[in-house]
Design an enzyme around this catalytic site. Structure first.
Site, short mmCIF file in Angstrom:
data_model
loop_
_atom_site.label_atom_id
_atom_site.label_comp_id
_atom_site.label_asym_id
_atom_site.label_seq_id
_atom_site.Cartn_x
_atom_site.Cartn_y
_atom_site.Cartn_z
N ARG A 120 12.82 -24.95 4.87
CA ARG A 120 13.78 -25.90 4.31
C ARG A 120 14.60 -25.19 3.22
NH1 ARG A 120 11.37 -31.83 4.68
NH2 ARG A 120 13.16 -32.23 5.97
N GLN A 125 19.45 -25.20 6.78
CA GLN A 125 19.73 -26.64 6.78
C GLN A 125 20.30 -27.14 8.12
OE1 GLN A 125 21.99 -27.37 3.25
NE2 GLN A 125 20.50 -28.84 2.50
N ASP A 128 17.51 -27.85 10.69
CA ASP A 128 16.36 -28.61 10.20
C ASP A 128 16.19 -29.94 10.96
OD1 ASP A 128 14.43 -29.88 8.77
OD2 ASP A 128 15.41 -29.70 6.83
N SER A 131 14.90 -33.05 8.89
CA SER A 131 15.90 -33.81 8.12
C SER A 131 16.75 -34.67 9.04
CB SER A 131 16.81 -32.87 7.34
OG SER A 131 16.12 -32.32 6.26
N TYR A 226 10.14 -30.45 -3.26
CA TYR A 226 9.23 -31.41 -2.64
C TYR A 226 8.26 -32.00 -3.65
CZ TYR A 226 11.14 -29.77 1.65
OH TYR A 226 12.01 -29.47 2.65
P1 NAD Z 1 9.18 -35.73 2.58
O1 NAD Z 1 9.41 -36.33 3.91
O2 NAD Z 1 8.17 -34.64 2.44
O3 NAD Z 1 8.77 -36.93 1.54
C1 NAD Z 1 9.55 -38.09 1.40
C2 NAD Z 1 9.66 -38.49 -0.06
O4 NAD Z 1 8.42 -38.99 -0.53
C3 NAD Z 1 10.02 -37.33 -1.00
O5 NAD Z 1 11.22 -37.65 -1.69
C4 NAD Z 1 8.82 -37.25 -1.95
O6 NAD Z 1 9.19 -36.86 -3.26
C5 NAD Z 1 8.29 -38.68 -1.90
N1 NAD Z 1 6.92 -38.86 -2.40
C6 NAD Z 1 5.83 -38.09 -2.20
N2 NAD Z 1 4.76 -38.60 -2.83
C7 NAD Z 1 5.17 -39.75 -3.45
C8 NAD Z 1 4.55 -40.75 -4.24
N3 NAD Z 1 3.26 -40.67 -4.58
N4 NAD Z 1 5.30 -41.77 -4.66
C9 NAD Z 1 6.60 -41.87 -4.37
N5 NAD Z 1 7.26 -40.96 -3.62
C10 NAD Z 1 6.56 -39.92 -3.17
O7 NAD Z 1 10.50 -35.18 1.92
P2 NAD Z 1 11.95 -34.97 2.50
O8 NAD Z 1 12.64 -36.26 2.64
O9 NAD Z 1 11.86 -34.16 3.71
O10 NAD Z 1 12.66 -34.10 1.37
C11 NAD Z 1 12.26 -34.03 0.03
C12 NAD Z 1 13.24 -33.13 -0.74
O11 NAD Z 1 13.54 -31.92 -0.08
C13 NAD Z 1 14.57 -33.78 -1.01
O12 NAD Z 1 14.99 -33.38 -2.29
C14 NAD Z 1 15.48 -33.17 0.00
O13 NAD Z 1 16.85 -33.19 -0.39
C15 NAD Z 1 14.95 -31.77 0.06
N6 NAD Z 1 15.25 -31.13 1.35
C16 NAD Z 1 15.89 -29.93 1.33
C17 NAD Z 1 16.19 -29.34 2.55
C18 NAD Z 1 16.89 -28.01 2.61
O14 NAD Z 1 17.28 -27.50 1.58
N7 NAD Z 1 17.03 -27.46 3.80
C19 NAD Z 1 15.85 -29.96 3.74
C20 NAD Z 1 15.21 -31.18 3.70
C21 NAD Z 1 14.91 -31.77 2.48
#
Ligand code: NAD
Length: 375
Positions: A120, A125, A128, A131, A226
């Site tokens: 990630r 991106q 991915d 996402s 994350y």
């Molecule tokens: P994910 O599916 O792993 O988790 C979903 C959400 O659950 C996350 O925001 C996490 O912080 C939250 N979470 C975990 N434990 C929790 C708790 N106890 N209470 C409340 N919330 C909780 O995450 P995701 O949606 O795949 O992505 C998370 C981050 O990564 C975001 O900032 C996203 O922008 C980033 N991201 C970056 C890339 C990239 O750069 N290629 C790709 C995908 C996501």
């Protein structure tokens, strides 16, 4: 080089590559063979694939003759054994969890890429799939909540009286959560959300939802954006806050996940019992353990008039656009491993290395290698 596209198993309406993606593959000098009916779930006929220049073939012919096979859901070990020994398999294999399959691929000296392993990073991106599919799931989760409620999402002022907007609570504001918030907002609901990551607050506020602060979260600067596992004390604080907000909510959409771990349990049984009859919980984390104590993967249950949807793979319910996004991610990845119409694996590329489960009997992805060492 022959690239095979297979029909996905029953219950999966998406297809790895739509005809528009096939056109691009053909322009790279490859041959494409498609299993009859592969596009059916996405309303694409065999004829449309043929018009782009692909050949339609039975499954067995693809398995035994293709140099590369692209699918979404993984294949069974017996089907993998039918593939040419030099062929490359690409699928979403859950390589970090499905260790029996990972070990089989290693023993058989197969070359396999597991699409959920795409790192990630900014450069990756556009490849991915997690996402892309989280975007689809978040959108669908909000629609499911809206269509399952016995009341409106938006506010109405009518001659028959005023209707207050529904109140939606989104837990976890990552890719899926933010999409669920945006969709619920567009439908007119009042949305509250929270996440353990501090960065999520700004994103939640920027799309018009209210952020619920729970002080004391552990932030790991090295976790690449994350969430990290929280202390028992913090999780208890979260559960109490959710308990309080849940009683006022009409719908709760939970998306909280921690990469490589069981999903945190945030909605307790006592919370479900305290919710208003008619309200709904959509648990997008159901297949990784569930954010709600009572949710069951792939099942809808009802407790005291509260319906809990333990949803897994909502993306399959929007097969056309989900397949389009998946295909685009696939093409961007395939660009890295196809050169001049032939397979070219450069393990010095961190995306190729990070996504490769194994090659020539060696676990390539450092994450896969680490999990295998620990098992
Ligand atoms: P994910 O599916 O792993 O988790 C979903 C959400 O659950 C996350 O925001 C996490 O912080 C939250 N979470 C975990 N434990 C929790 C708790 N106890 N209470 C409340 N919330 C909780 O995450 P995701 O949606 O795949 O992505 C998370 C981050 O990564 C975001 O900032 C996203 O922008 C980033 N991201 C970056 C890339 C990239 O750069 N290629 C790709 C995908 C996501």
């Amino acid at each position: 080089m022959k690239i095979g596209i297979l029909k996905e198993p029953k219950g999966e309406a998406r297809v790895a590559l739509l005809p528009e993606a096939v056109k691009t593959l053909l322009s790279w000098g490859t041959e494409v063979i498609v299993e009859s009916g592969a596009g059916q779930g996405s309303f694409v006929s065999d004829g449309t694939y043929e018009t782009t220049g692909a050949t339609i073939a039975p499954r067995e012919a693809i398995l035994t003759t293709a140099d590369m096979i692209c699918c979404i859901q993984s294949l069974s070990t017996s089907e993998i054994s039918q593939m040419k020994s030099s062929a490359v398999l690409l699928a979403q294999m859950g390589a970090l969890y499905n260790l029996d399959l990972t070990k089989f691929l290693l023993e058989e000296k197969r070359t396999a890429f597991s699409m959920e392993l795409v790192p990630r990073t900014t450069r990756a991106q556009s490849m991915d799939v997690l996402s892309s599919m989280a975007t689809v799931s978040g959108y669908k989760a909000a629609l499911l909540a809206a269509s399952s409620l016995p009341r409106f999402f938006p506010m109405f002022m009518t001659a028959a009286g005023s209707i207050t907007p529904a109140r939606v609570l989104v837990i976890g504001a990552g890719v899926a959560g933010l999409q669920a918030i945006a969709t619920a907002k567009r439908l007119g609901a009042t949305v509250y959300a929270f996440d353990v990551r501090r960065a999520a607050k700004e994103e939640v506020l920027s799309i018009g939802a209210k952020f619920i602060d729970v002080e004391g979260a552990k932030e790991d600067k090295g976790a690449g954006g994350y969430a990290v596992e929280q202390s028992e004390e913090y999780i208890q604080k979260q559960k109490d806050t959710i308990h309080e907000h849940a009683q006022k909510a009409d719908a709760i959409i939970t998306t909280a996940q921690i990469p490589g771990r069981k999903a945190p349990l945030l909605v307790e049984e006592r919370t479900v019992l305290a919710m208003k009859p008619g309200s709904v919980i959509i648990d997008l984390a159901a297949s990784s353990g569930g954010n709600c104590a009572l949710s069951q993967p792939d099942q809808t249950i009802e407790i005291n008039g509260v319906r809990i949807f333990g949803v897994d793979n909502l993306a399959t319910q929007l097969p056309q656009d989900a397949s389009k996004m998946y295909g685009k991610n696939y093409l961007n990845f395939l660009k890295l491993i196809i050169k001049d119409g032939a397979i070219h694996l450069n393990f010095e590329d961190d995306i190729v290395l990070g996504t490769c489960v194994c090659h020539a009997g060696e676990a390539k992805s450092p994450r896969v290698a680490q999990i295998l060492n620990q098992s």
